[in-house]
Design a protein around this motif. Structure first.
Motif, PDB file in Angstrom:
ATOM      1  N   ARG A  49      -6.661   8.587   1.427  1.00  0.00           N
ATOM      2  CA  ARG A  49      -6.972   8.054   2.088  1.00  0.00           C
ATOM      3  C   ARG A  49      -7.575   7.374   1.275  1.00  0.00           C
ATOM      4  O   ARG A  49      -7.955   6.313   1.603  1.00  0.00           O
ATOM      5  N   SER A  95       4.313  11.564   2.973  1.00  0.00           N
ATOM      6  CA  SER A  95       3.514  11.472   4.163  1.00  0.00           C
ATOM      7  C   SER A  95       2.922  12.431   4.393  1.00  0.00           C
ATOM      8  O   SER A  95       1.307  12.591   5.185  1.00  0.00           O
ATOM      9  N   ARG A 140       9.163  11.311   8.829  1.00  0.00           N
ATOM     10  CA  ARG A 140       8.117  10.362   8.048  1.00  0.00           C
ATOM     11  C   ARG A 140       7.433   9.396   9.309  1.00  0.00           C
ATOM     12  O   ARG A 140       6.176   9.512   9.248  1.00  0.00           O
ATOM     13  N   ARG A 172       2.538   6.333  -2.384  1.00  0.00           N
ATOM     14  CA  ARG A 172       4.264   7.099  -3.381  1.00  0.00           C
ATOM     15  C   ARG A 172       4.066   7.358  -5.154  1.00  0.00           C
ATOM     16  O   ARG A 172       4.240   8.617  -5.311  1.00  0.00           O
ATOM     17  N   THR A 186       0.466  -1.268   0.149  1.00  0.00           N
ATOM     18  CA  THR A 186       0.152   0.030  -0.071  1.00  0.00           C
ATOM     19  C   THR A 186       1.482   0.606  -0.197  1.00  0.00           C
ATOM     20  O   THR A 186       0.329   1.908  -0.309  1.00  0.00           O
ATOM     21  N   ASP A 235      -1.934   0.863   8.144  1.00  0.00           N
ATOM     22  CA  ASP A 235      -3.220   1.700   8.962  1.00  0.00           C
ATOM     23  C   ASP A 235      -3.769   0.355   8.052  1.00  0.00           C
ATOM     24  O   ASP A 235      -4.556   0.067   8.681  1.00  0.00           O
ATOM     25  N   ASP A 244       3.734  10.150  10.323  1.00  0.00           N
ATOM     26  CA  ASP A 244       2.829   9.109  10.603  1.00  0.00           C
ATOM     27  C   ASP A 244       2.309   8.924  11.232  1.00  0.00           C
ATOM     28  O   ASP A 244       0.776   8.355  11.947  1.00  0.00           O
ATOM     29  N   ARG A 303      18.072   0.857   5.256  1.00  0.00           N
ATOM     30  CA  ARG A 303      18.121   2.124   4.158  1.00  0.00           C
ATOM     31  C   ARG A 303      19.815   2.553   3.196  1.00  0.00           C
ATOM     32  O   ARG A 303      19.313   2.059   2.058  1.00  0.00           O
TER      33      ARG A 303
HETATM   34  O1  CDP Z   1       8.747   1.746   2.084  1.00  0.00           O
HETATM   35  P1  CDP Z   1       8.427   2.623   3.443  1.00  0.00           P
HETATM   36  O2  CDP Z   1       8.492   2.358   4.746  1.00  0.00           O
HETATM   37  O3  CDP Z   1      10.226   3.879   3.485  1.00  0.00           O
HETATM   38  O4  CDP Z   1       7.405   3.839   3.526  1.00  0.00           O
HETATM   39  P2  CDP Z   1       6.595   3.272   2.778  1.00  0.00           P
HETATM   40  O5  CDP Z   1       5.447   2.013   3.516  1.00  0.00           O
HETATM   41  O6  CDP Z   1       6.404   3.105   0.780  1.00  0.00           O
HETATM   42  O7  CDP Z   1       4.975   4.008   2.326  1.00  0.00           O
HETATM   43  C1  CDP Z   1       5.535   5.471   2.115  1.00  0.00           C
HETATM   44  C2  CDP Z   1       4.158   6.455   3.421  1.00  0.00           C
HETATM   45  O8  CDP Z   1       3.057   6.342   2.489  1.00  0.00           O
HETATM   46  C3  CDP Z   1       4.275   6.249   4.317  1.00  0.00           C
HETATM   47  O9  CDP Z   1       5.571   7.356   5.141  1.00  0.00           O
HETATM   48  C4  CDP Z   1       3.302   6.612   4.859  1.00  0.00           C
HETATM   49  O10 CDP Z   1       3.139   8.217   4.944  1.00  0.00           O
HETATM   50  C5  CDP Z   1       1.924   6.398   3.809  1.00  0.00           C
HETATM   51  N1  CDP Z   1       1.460   5.439   3.571  1.00  0.00           N
HETATM   52  C6  CDP Z   1       0.819   5.409   4.431  1.00  0.00           C
HETATM   53  O11 CDP Z   1      -0.294   6.558   4.431  1.00  0.00           O
HETATM   54  N2  CDP Z   1      -0.852   4.601   4.350  1.00  0.00           N
HETATM   55  C7  CDP Z   1      -0.779   3.061   3.954  1.00  0.00           C
HETATM   56  N3  CDP Z   1      -1.355   2.039   4.669  1.00  0.00           N
HETATM   57  C8  CDP Z   1       0.907   3.056   3.506  1.00  0.00           C
HETATM   58  C9  CDP Z   1       1.977   4.176   3.443  1.00  0.00           C
END
Ligand code: CDP
Ligand code: CDP
Length: 227
Positions: free
Chosen positions: A109, A100, A179, A40, A35, A131, A183, A157
């Motif tokens: 969302r 974010s 981030r 992204r 997700t 979430d 979040d 990372r």
């Molecule tokens: O891979 P990384 O953990 O860096 O981040 P990601 O899972 O690709 O998610 C990027 C951003 O999307 C997160 O920092 C959240 O701000 C947002 N996100 C969210 O709000 N809700 C989700 N279910 C997944 C991501």
């Protein structure tokens, strides 16, 4: 029972969610849904149109024309925005810096959450994000909240990005911490552990150990691995 289940994996950036979710899905012959890639992809789309996260009205007007496709492939998942392949672009530092902010917008969302729920209707899905256990799939049979120290997450990372040579460990740590803060503090479905989720601190765990642990939770729910 032989029925499929849904597996929700949440946690902060760099905890290992996508690596492990993909491998668990492989082991069970389930579908993996990233997700974060959807948030992204939306970020890339609005940035390509020159629409900033502060321009909420514009975001909500243009989100109607946004079509995101996640295509599983041999070299990992391909991400398409209105037919254009943006798999590489969505991992850029520019997207990192803004994602974010867009993810705080309720109307955006809502749209992504309803797509995510549709993808999981037939079960047999491993979904990772922020979430999933609390909001997207509150009825998921297995819920894991995956964490690791911010130092460990930044260092993971860093190892991935070192070849690109464009960012320092300190910068990455700051990016991740910022981030995490956004979040966790946002009003709409913030990052938090669901009451019925199992906490898994992976700081000192290998990838294999984490995969085995989650597959064992699935077996408790009557789900047999094919391995
Ligand atoms: O891979 P990384 O953990 O860096 O981040 P990601 O899972 O690709 O998610 C990027 C951003 O999307 C997160 O920092 C959240 O701000 C947002 N996100 C969210 O709000 N809700 C989700 N279910 C997944 C991501
Ligand atoms: O999806 P998320 O942001 O939670 O993390 P990831 O992108 O799956 O994992 C970040 C990096 O940590 C990857 O390069 C993984 O190979 C590595 N990793 C690790 O070294 N040990 C673990 N137990 C889990 C992930």
């Amino acid at each position: 029972s032989s029925g499929k289940i849904n597996i929700a994996i949440d946690g902060p950036a760099g905890a290992g969610k996508s690596t492990i979710a993909r491998m668990v899905a492989g082991r069970l012959s389930y579908i993996y849904v990233d997700t974060g890639a959807m948030y992204r992809a939306a970020t890339w789309y609005f940035q390509s149109l020159g629409i900033e996260p502060e321009e909420e009205e514009l975001v909500l007007q243009t989100v109607k024309d946004l079509v995101i496709e996640l295509i599983p492939g041999e070299l990992g998942q391909q991400v398409l925005v209105n037919g254009q392949d943006v798999t590489e672009q969505i991992r850029s530092l520019a997207v990192n810096a803004k994602v974010s902010r867009y993810a705080q917008i309720e109307g955006l969302r809502g749209r992504l959450v309803s797509l995510q729920r549709q993808m999981a209707l037939r079960k047999g899905v491993v979904m990772d994000g922020r979430d999933i256990g609390t909001t997207v799939l509150p009825d998921a049979e297995v819920k894991v909240f995956m964490t690791a120290t911010v130092e460990e997450r930044a260092s993971r990372r860093y190892k991935e990005m070192k070849e690109q040579g464009e960012i320092s460990l300190k910068q990455l740590e700051a990016d991740i911490a910022e981030r995490d803060r956004l979040d966790q503090e946002r009003e709409i479905s913030p990052l938090r552990q669901a009451e019925d989720a199992t906490l898994l601190d992976t700081t000192f765990m290998s990838i294999e150990e984490v995969v085995e642990t989650i597959v064992s939770y699935c077996k408790i729910h009557g789900m047999e691995s094919k391995a």
